[in-house]
Design a protein around this motif. Structure first.
Motif, mmCIF file in Angstrom:
data_model
loop_
_atom_site.group_PDB
_atom_site.id
_atom_site.type_symbol
_atom_site.label_atom_id
_atom_site.label_comp_id
_atom_site.label_asym_id
_atom_site.label_seq_id
_atom_site.Cartn_x
_atom_site.Cartn_y
_atom_site.Cartn_z
ATOM 1 N N ALA A 102 0.840 -1.197 0.000
ATOM 2 C CA ALA A 102 0.000 0.000 0.000
ATOM 3 C C ALA A 102 0.873 1.245 0.000
ATOM 4 C CB ALA A 102 -0.913 -0.018 1.224
ATOM 5 N N ASP A 103 0.306 2.342 -0.440
ATOM 6 C CA ASP A 103 1.088 3.552 -0.690
ATOM 7 C C ASP A 103 1.343 4.323 0.598
ATOM 8 O OD1 ASP A 103 2.506 5.292 -2.200
ATOM 9 O OD2 ASP A 103 0.779 6.283 -3.109
ATOM 10 N N GLU A 104 1.827 3.615 1.625
ATOM 11 C CA GLU A 104 2.073 4.235 2.916
ATOM 12 C C GLU A 104 3.190 5.269 2.831
ATOM 13 O OE1 GLU A 104 3.157 2.955 7.522
ATOM 14 O OE2 GLU A 104 2.891 1.427 5.972
ATOM 15 N N ALA A 105 4.190 5.018 1.966
ATOM 16 C CA ALA A 105 5.328 5.923 1.864
ATOM 17 C C ALA A 105 4.890 7.336 1.485
ATOM 18 C CB ALA A 105 6.331 5.387 0.845
ATOM 19 N N SER A 106 3.918 7.439 0.579
ATOM 20 C CA SER A 106 3.440 8.758 0.170
ATOM 21 C C SER A 106 2.318 9.255 1.067
ATOM 22 C CB SER A 106 2.934 8.707 -1.280
ATOM 23 O OG SER A 106 1.735 7.955 -1.345
ATOM 24 N N GLY A 107 1.872 8.401 1.971
ATOM 25 C CA GLY A 107 0.788 8.779 2.860
ATOM 26 C C GLY A 107 -0.564 8.811 2.194
ATOM 27 N N THR A 108 -0.699 8.195 1.021
ATOM 28 C CA THR A 108 -1.954 8.233 0.266
ATOM 29 C C THR A 108 -2.676 6.902 0.340
ATOM 30 O OG1 THR A 108 -1.103 9.888 -1.273
ATOM 31 C CG2 THR A 108 -3.005 8.607 -1.984
ATOM 32 N N ASN A 137 -3.381 11.591 3.059
ATOM 33 C CA ASN A 137 -4.098 11.848 1.810
ATOM 34 C C ASN A 137 -5.029 10.691 1.473
ATOM 35 O OD1 ASN A 137 -2.532 14.346 0.875
ATOM 36 N ND2 ASN A 137 -0.882 12.857 1.162
ATOM 37 N N ILE A 138 -6.192 11.022 0.941
ATOM 38 C CA ILE A 138 -7.160 10.034 0.469
ATOM 39 C C ILE A 138 -7.421 10.312 -1.001
ATOM 40 C CG2 ILE A 138 -9.418 8.968 0.819
ATOM 41 C CD1 ILE A 138 -7.774 8.829 3.336
ATOM 42 N N ASP A 139 -7.236 9.313 -1.845
ATOM 43 C CA ASP A 139 -7.484 9.441 -3.284
ATOM 44 C C ASP A 139 -8.638 8.514 -3.642
ATOM 45 O OD1 ASP A 139 -7.275 9.020 -6.203
ATOM 46 O OD2 ASP A 139 -5.435 10.176 -6.037
ATOM 47 N N ILE A 140 -9.765 9.098 -4.056
ATOM 48 C CA ILE A 140 -10.990 8.325 -4.315
ATOM 49 C C ILE A 140 -11.319 8.388 -5.796
ATOM 50 C CG2 ILE A 140 -13.443 8.064 -3.762
ATOM 51 C CD1 ILE A 140 -12.821 9.770 -1.211
ATOM 52 N N ARG A 141 -11.477 7.218 -6.408
ATOM 53 C CA ARG A 141 -11.883 7.162 -7.811
ATOM 54 C C ARG A 141 -13.191 6.386 -7.926
ATOM 55 N NH1 ARG A 141 -8.240 4.009 -10.763
ATOM 56 N NH2 ARG A 141 -7.265 3.315 -8.830
ATOM 57 N N THR A 142 -14.037 6.793 -8.877
ATOM 58 C CA THR A 142 -15.263 6.057 -9.166
ATOM 59 C C THR A 142 -14.947 4.954 -10.153
ATOM 60 O OG1 THR A 142 -16.590 8.042 -8.844
ATOM 61 C CG2 THR A 142 -17.627 6.219 -10.025
ATOM 62 N N ILE A 143 -15.124 3.702 -9.714
ATOM 63 C CA ILE A 143 -14.867 2.519 -10.553
ATOM 64 C C ILE A 143 -16.107 1.633 -10.450
ATOM 65 C CG2 ILE A 143 -13.338 0.564 -11.005
ATOM 66 C CD1 ILE A 143 -11.135 2.066 -9.486
ATOM 67 N N PRO A 144 -17.048 1.734 -11.374
ATOM 68 C CA PRO A 144 -18.324 1.034 -11.236
ATOM 69 C C PRO A 144 -18.216 -0.488 -11.204
ATOM 70 C CG PRO A 144 -18.470 2.785 -12.880
ATOM 71 C CD PRO A 144 -17.027 2.625 -12.551
ATOM 72 N N ASP A 145 -17.249 -1.058 -11.890
ATOM 73 C CA ASP A 145 -17.156 -2.512 -12.002
ATOM 74 C C ASP A 145 -16.336 -3.088 -10.852
ATOM 75 O OD1 ASP A 145 -17.519 -5.034 -13.600
ATOM 76 O OD2 ASP A 145 -15.323 -4.939 -13.565
ATOM 77 N N VAL A 146 -16.949 -3.971 -10.065
ATOM 78 C CA VAL A 146 -16.271 -4.545 -8.903
ATOM 79 C C VAL A 146 -15.073 -5.393 -9.316
ATOM 80 C CG1 VAL A 146 -16.552 -6.086 -6.921
ATOM 81 C CG2 VAL A 146 -18.368 -4.484 -7.501
#
Length: 506
Positions: free
Chosen positions: A26-32, A222-231
């Motif tokens: 997970a992107d822990e290094a960048s804090g995201t 940081n939180i990066d949220i993307r809309t991805i409709p397909d599970v």
């Protein structure tokens, strides 16, 4: 009979699990923290959307006057430090000093007065009127004291003020309005919004100046949220390392991910109820659902327990009431409809439809559930023209009275009071497909009485008639599967609010 896993879903999941390499760290290094939303969020302004994703963003970006601890259900001050009832319809709040909005604007009584007076006016277009239309107005006593006037007695006021009623900056909101707030949101919450691509992408960063809130302090930067409709696409990205957390994962796929030993899979109950709404009032024109016998037939046609066992699994339960069982006033002693397709056919014949009929059938989420419900209806002669829409599109059709039959869900904004669901849909509002005056009048008493026993008595009357008349076909409660990498620590709460402020890196 329903199968627990469709062949297509099993094949896709097996292919993904067999072919994708070990997930990246997970992107822990960048804090995201990288997160996926399945459904498009129409507007990040919490007063102008009614989706669960909107509730999640509301709790991250904004604060209310009061906070309800999701574990203990205790009410504590948030933007307010204390409150008291001045009389049956007046609440006075002492406000927290030293709080600033994300744009540097100081928080004070002017913001509360502006917010309440704006959202309480129906003409200003708040999407879920039930959340705000119990308030009459607000008035300033001094810079850090404010009074909120109610239209009439409303014992659930504290519950609503701890949930969907967020405080907005008066100067900024007066300048930019709902559209501006949707593109460049400003709150006092634990996270500030740094980027919005409407419906697709949202970036948040921790509010380093967050006040001493009972929500706690954010630890993930940081939180990066993307809309991805397909599970399935979400699952693939989870494996590749471009996502750290996904939620609302179907039970069969969550189980497969849990077997891999590379992810944490958490299942938690929610206050969300799945139901069939029928146009008994005839708002969509002359339709079979104005006939009680047809509505009863629909109720008998659905195998609720099979849906729960085969598709929802987890902590979901069958329900026959149009509310969540833990909500105050959501009595369970109501008319129940056993699964009996032959009885359904008999009722249809008695109603004048011995060969069944055709109807449009709408849904906005959980296609697999909707298709299973459609097959039950088809089996008794109700031939469905299935239409899958975005939530916002279906909501607008519903508000315009153009939907004869739909599969929908409601999470009550996680408000633990029956008024947040029953009164939302059965008091002649824009989403009421029933329009029963007697039910409305009973709910008026239940919503406004300060006597708990009287509230339960009148909610009981309303719920008994709603179920006896089969106005809806309530079916099941939901549960939510959360899947995240082992680098993420998070314990979900039973109110279906994804709380970024509670997440940390392991």
């Amino acid at each position: 009979m329903l199968r627990k896993t469709s062949p297509r879903a099993a094949l896709i999941a097996a292919t993904l699990l067999a072919s994708v390499a070990m997930p990246a760290v997970a992107d822990e290094a960048s804090g995201t923290l990288n997160v996926a939303f399945t459904k498009e969020l129409e507007n990040i302004d919490s007063y102008f959307n009614s989706s669960r994703e909107g509730v999640v963003m509301q709790r991250a970006v904004w604060d209310g006057l009061i906070y309800r601890n999701p574990e203990t259900n205790e009410y504590v001050g948030n933007l307010a430090t204390s409150w008291e009832w001045i009389d049956d319809t007046t609440l006075e709040f002492k406000l927290r000093e030293g709080v600033t909005f994300h744009n540097g604007e100081p928080f004070n009584a002017d913001d509360v007065v502006f917010t309440v007076n704006f959202v309480a006016k129906e003409e200003n277009g708040v999407k879920t009127q039930r959340n705000v239309n119990w308030m009459e107005s607000a008035e300033k006593v001094d810079d850090y004291t404010v009074r909120i006037k109610l239209k009439k007695k409303f014992p659930a006021a504290i519950e609503f003020l701890s949930g969907p009623v967020s405080m907005y900056p008066n100067e900024y909101y007066a300048e930019v309005g709902a559209s501006g707030m949707g593109l460049k949101p400003v709150g006092t919450g634990p996270y500030r919004v740094t980027e919005v691509v409407p419906g697709q992408h949202f970036k948040l960063e921790a509010n380093s100046a967050y006040h001493d809130s009972p929500k706690g302090q954010p630890e993930i930067a940081n939180i990066d949220i993307r809309t991805i409709p397909d599970v399935n696409t979400q699952m693939a990205e989870l494996f590749s390392g471009s996502l750290d957390l996904i939620w609302q994962v179907p039970a069969d796929q969550a189980a497969k991910l849990g077997q891999m030993g590379q992810f944490t899979v958490a299942n938690e109950s929610t206050m969300r109820v799945g139901y069939l709404q029928m146009d008994s009032a005839g708002r969509s024109g002359d339709n079979p659902f104005t006939n009680k016998l047809v509505r009863q037939a629909v109720n008998h046609a659905i195998n609720r327990q099979e849906l729960v066992d085969a598709l929802l699994q987890g902590s979901s339960k069958v329900v026959y009431t149009p509310c969540f069982p833990s909500q105050f006033g959501c009595v369970q002693d109501v008319t129940e409809y056993e699964f009996n397709p032959e009885k359904a056919k008999e009722l249809l014949a008695e109603a004048g439809y011995p060969d069944g009929f055709e109807t449009a059938f709408y849904a906005y989420r959980d296609r697999q559930y909707a298709e299973a419900i459609s097959s039950y209806l088809n089996n008794v002669g109700i031939k469905t023209d299935f239409k899958m829409l975005q939530y916002s599109a279906l909501r607008e059709l519903n508000m315009d009275g153009k939907v004869p039959l739909s599969f929908q869900t409601w999470g009550s904004y996680s408000i633990n009071d029956a008024s947040a669901m029953v009164s939302q849909f059965f008091k002649h509002g824009s989403l009421d497909s029933t329009r029963d005056d007697e039910v409305r009048d009973w709910l008026d008493v239940a919503d406004s009485s300060t006597n708990p026993d009287e509230r339960i008595e009148y909610y009981s009357k309303a719920l008994e008639k709603i179920t006896d008349e089969a106005f809806w076909a309530p079916m099941f409660t939901y549960n939510t599967n959360y899947v995240f990498t082992d680098q993420v620590a998070y314990t979900p709460t039973p109110d279906e609010v994804l709380r970024f402020v509670d997440m940390t890196w392991n």
